[in-house]
Design a protein around this motif. Structure first.
Motif, short mmCIF file in Angstrom:
data_model
loop_
_atom_site.label_atom_id
_atom_site.label_comp_id
_atom_site.label_asym_id
_atom_site.label_seq_id
_atom_site.Cartn_x
_atom_site.Cartn_y
_atom_site.Cartn_z
N SER A 308 21.15 37.73 33.17
CA SER A 308 20.15 38.76 33.45
C SER A 308 20.44 39.59 34.70
CB SER A 308 18.77 38.11 33.58
OG SER A 308 18.79 37.12 34.59
N VAL A 309 21.68 39.55 35.18
CA VAL A 309 22.09 40.37 36.31
C VAL A 309 23.19 41.33 35.83
CG1 VAL A 309 23.12 40.38 38.62
CG2 VAL A 309 21.49 38.58 37.97
N GLY A 310 23.10 42.57 36.27
CA GLY A 310 24.01 43.58 35.75
C GLY A 310 25.48 43.22 35.84
N THR A 311 25.91 42.67 36.98
CA THR A 311 27.34 42.35 37.14
C THR A 311 27.80 41.23 36.22
OG1 THR A 311 26.70 41.00 39.05
CG2 THR A 311 27.59 43.20 39.50
N ASN A 312 26.86 40.38 35.76
CA ASN A 312 27.22 39.32 34.80
C ASN A 312 27.62 39.89 33.45
OD1 ASN A 312 24.47 37.26 35.96
ND2 ASN A 312 26.55 37.34 36.73
N LEU A 313 27.27 41.14 33.20
CA LEU A 313 27.48 41.74 31.88
C LEU A 313 28.69 42.66 31.86
CD1 LEU A 313 23.72 42.52 31.32
CD2 LEU A 313 24.99 40.50 30.56
N ILE A 314 29.42 42.70 32.99
CA ILE A 314 30.65 43.49 33.08
C ILE A 314 31.82 42.52 33.07
CG2 ILE A 314 31.92 45.22 34.39
CD1 ILE A 314 29.27 45.83 35.87
N GLY A 315 32.52 42.46 31.97
CA GLY A 315 33.65 41.54 31.84
C GLY A 315 34.91 42.30 31.49
N GLY A 316 35.84 41.58 30.93
CA GLY A 316 37.06 42.26 30.56
C GLY A 316 38.11 41.33 29.97
N VAL A 317 39.11 41.94 29.41
CA VAL A 317 40.23 41.25 28.78
C VAL A 317 41.49 41.61 29.56
CG1 VAL A 317 41.63 41.10 26.69
CG2 VAL A 317 39.15 41.19 26.51
N LEU A 318 42.22 40.60 29.99
CA LEU A 318 43.45 40.83 30.75
C LEU A 318 44.66 40.60 29.86
CD1 LEU A 318 44.94 41.37 33.40
CD2 LEU A 318 44.73 38.93 33.92
N ASN A 319 45.44 41.65 29.66
CA ASN A 319 46.68 41.56 28.90
C ASN A 319 47.86 41.62 29.86
OD1 ASN A 319 45.33 41.67 26.33
ND2 ASN A 319 45.12 43.87 26.59
N PHE A 320 48.89 40.84 29.60
CA PHE A 320 50.08 40.87 30.45
C PHE A 320 51.23 40.16 29.74
CE2 PHE A 320 47.69 37.05 31.41
CZ PHE A 320 48.65 36.05 31.49
N GLY A 321 52.40 40.33 30.29
CA GLY A 321 53.56 39.63 29.77
C GLY A 321 54.27 38.88 30.89
N VAL A 322 55.02 37.87 30.53
CA VAL A 322 55.89 37.17 31.48
C VAL A 322 57.29 37.18 30.87
CG1 VAL A 322 56.39 35.04 32.74
CG2 VAL A 322 54.01 35.68 32.27
N THR A 323 58.23 37.77 31.60
CA THR A 323 59.61 37.87 31.13
C THR A 323 60.44 36.76 31.75
OG1 THR A 323 59.45 40.26 30.83
CG2 THR A 323 61.66 39.32 31.04
N VAL A 324 61.16 36.06 30.89
CA VAL A 324 61.98 34.92 31.29
C VAL A 324 63.43 35.25 30.99
CG1 VAL A 324 62.41 32.46 30.92
CG2 VAL A 324 60.09 33.36 30.75
N GLU A 325 64.29 35.02 31.97
CA GLU A 325 65.72 35.27 31.80
C GLU A 325 66.49 34.20 32.55
OE1 GLU A 325 69.06 38.78 32.61
OE2 GLU A 325 66.91 39.21 32.77
N GLU A 326 67.51 33.64 31.91
CA GLU A 326 68.29 32.58 32.52
C GLU A 326 68.87 33.04 33.86
OE1 GLU A 326 72.12 29.66 31.53
OE2 GLU A 326 71.43 31.14 30.06
N GLY A 327 68.69 32.19 34.87
CA GLY A 327 69.25 32.50 36.17
C GLY A 327 68.42 33.44 37.02
N GLN A 328 67.28 33.89 36.48
CA GLN A 328 66.43 34.84 37.20
C GLN A 328 65.01 34.26 37.34
OE1 GLN A 328 67.77 37.68 38.44
NE2 GLN A 328 69.72 37.06 37.51
#
Length: 393
Positions: A308-328
């Motif tokens: 019942s508080v305005g900020t409780n009703l503001i959410g979101g979805v976080l999209n991202f990637g993680v790149t994996v490379e041998e030796g890095q």
């Protein structure tokens, strides 16, 4: 941080063939003549060169607290017209966001006790199995279940909750049957990349497990967390740590959280997903001493709720990637935050989600929360801007 191992098989094949040819011709009328001997040797060498190292990216969608109050499950029951629960209406406005990534992670804030208890709301939650089934149908791959409501129904309820996930082959992390179950770090593999999941909570609302149970819950203890991150690193390429932490209803990141996040990043956590405050907090990429990166979302707020508080009703979805490379070192890429609004009419009726891109000032002005809290379209955008989650216009 990791310099991980995609095993590439390298082979070199050398084929050698040798052929000797000799011929002597003799006639009856001439003196004996010896023809020269000719020898030819042919060597063929084929070398299969090492294939180039290929970087691989695993994509993720992270969601906030799935906080199921009675208004949500009661409206789902009414919409099912006596045939269980129908949660489609509530999630329809954001459903297309949940099945785009390789792995979708949800903080399931309320217990799902395999229908051995009736559904219940605050302060001791229990949601129907239809809720979890629908989240899996939408695309959730990993359910994090260590939070301040994990013991809302005691040992019996937690055991039944573990039964629910295990009977359906779902990945759950944060609560365990025993030490052996806990030591079996959850791994999800995508395109040969192994992703480990860990989960911990600061609070159990004053409750605790009895001394005679084998059940375990991931608790916020830095020494234990770092130890388990190290163990996860040994068997995975990416380590994701979910933390139920921070003060409720506060959008301010506490100093101890920043300190702990850096320590977990140095230990090998590639991603830290924060929950519990029920409001959004900032997101940052932590640079580690070895040149690696750790994505830290201090709080993703509520995915859905009837708070019942305005900020409780503001959410979101976080999209991202993680790149994996041998030796890095692993690299965070393609980060995108999609704001999502929980909307309801008067008296918490018709609760449903909207992407901010589909929301309007007129809809915000009609929100049922305005009887209890400040709320408007400007209120939404100003809060998101203050956390760096959208750009100021």
């Amino acid at each position: 941080m990791k310099k991980r191992i995609f095993a590439a098989v390298i082979s070199a094949i050398i084929l050698c063939s040798c052929t000797a040819v000799s011929e002597v011709t003799e006639t009856e009328t001439a003196a004996e003549t010896e023809a020269p001997v000719t020898e030819e040797t042919t060597v063929t060498t084929t070398v299969v060169t090492e294939p180039p190292v290929v970087a691989k990216t695993v994509t993720f969608t992270a969601l906030g607290d799935n906080l199921i109050h009675s208004s949500i499950y009661n409206q789902a029951a009414r919409r099912a017209e006596g045939n269980g629960y129908d949660f489609e209406y509530a999630y329809a406005g954001a459903a297309d966001l949940l099945d785009k990534a390789d792995i979708t992670v949800l903080n399931q804030e309320t217990l799902i006790c395999n229908d051995i208890f009736e559904p219940s709301t605050y302060p001791c939650f229990n949601s129907p199995t239809a809720l979890g089934d629908y989240m899996a149908e939408l695309g959730v791959d990993v359910f994090t279940i260590a939070n301040n409501h994990t013991l809302d129904k005691g040992v019996k309820g937690l055991s039944a909750c573990l039964d629910y996930y295990d009977e359906r082959g779902m990945v759950r992390v944060g609560a365990y049957r025993d030490q052996e179950d806990r030591d079996n770090i959850r791994i999800v593999e995508k395109d040969g990349v192994k992703v480990a999941f860990l989960c911990y909570t600061e609070s159990l609302n004053g409750l605790s497990l009895p001394g005679d149970t084998k059940l375990q819950i991931g608790r916020f203890d830095k020494e234990t967390i770092i130890k388990e991150i190290n163990a996860a690193e040994e068997i995975s390429d990416i380590c994701v740590v979910s933390l139920h932490w921070g003060a409720e209803n506060s959008g301010v990141v506490e100093d101890y959280q920043r300190t702990a996040a850096k320590e977990f990043a140095e230990a090998g956590a590639d991603v830290i997903i924060g929950n519990h405050p029920h409001v959004l907090r900032e997101i940052e990429v932590i640079e580690t001493s070895d040149g690696g990166q750790t994505l830290c979302a201090y709080s993703l707020g509520n995915f859905i709720s009837a708070q019942s508080v305005g900020t409780n009703l503001i959410g979101g979805v976080l999209n991202f990637g993680v790149t994996v490379e041998e030796g890095q070192e692993n690299v965070i890429c393609d980060m995108e935050f999609v704001p999502v609004i929980t909307h309801y009419d008067g008296n918490f009726s018709n609760i449903r989600l909207y992407k901010l891109s589909d929301y309007t000032p007129e809809m915000a002005n009609s929100h049922g929360v305005r009887n209890m809290s400040k709320f408007s379209y400007d209120y939404i955008t100003e809060y998101l801007e203050s956390k760096g989650l959208i750009e100021a216009e």
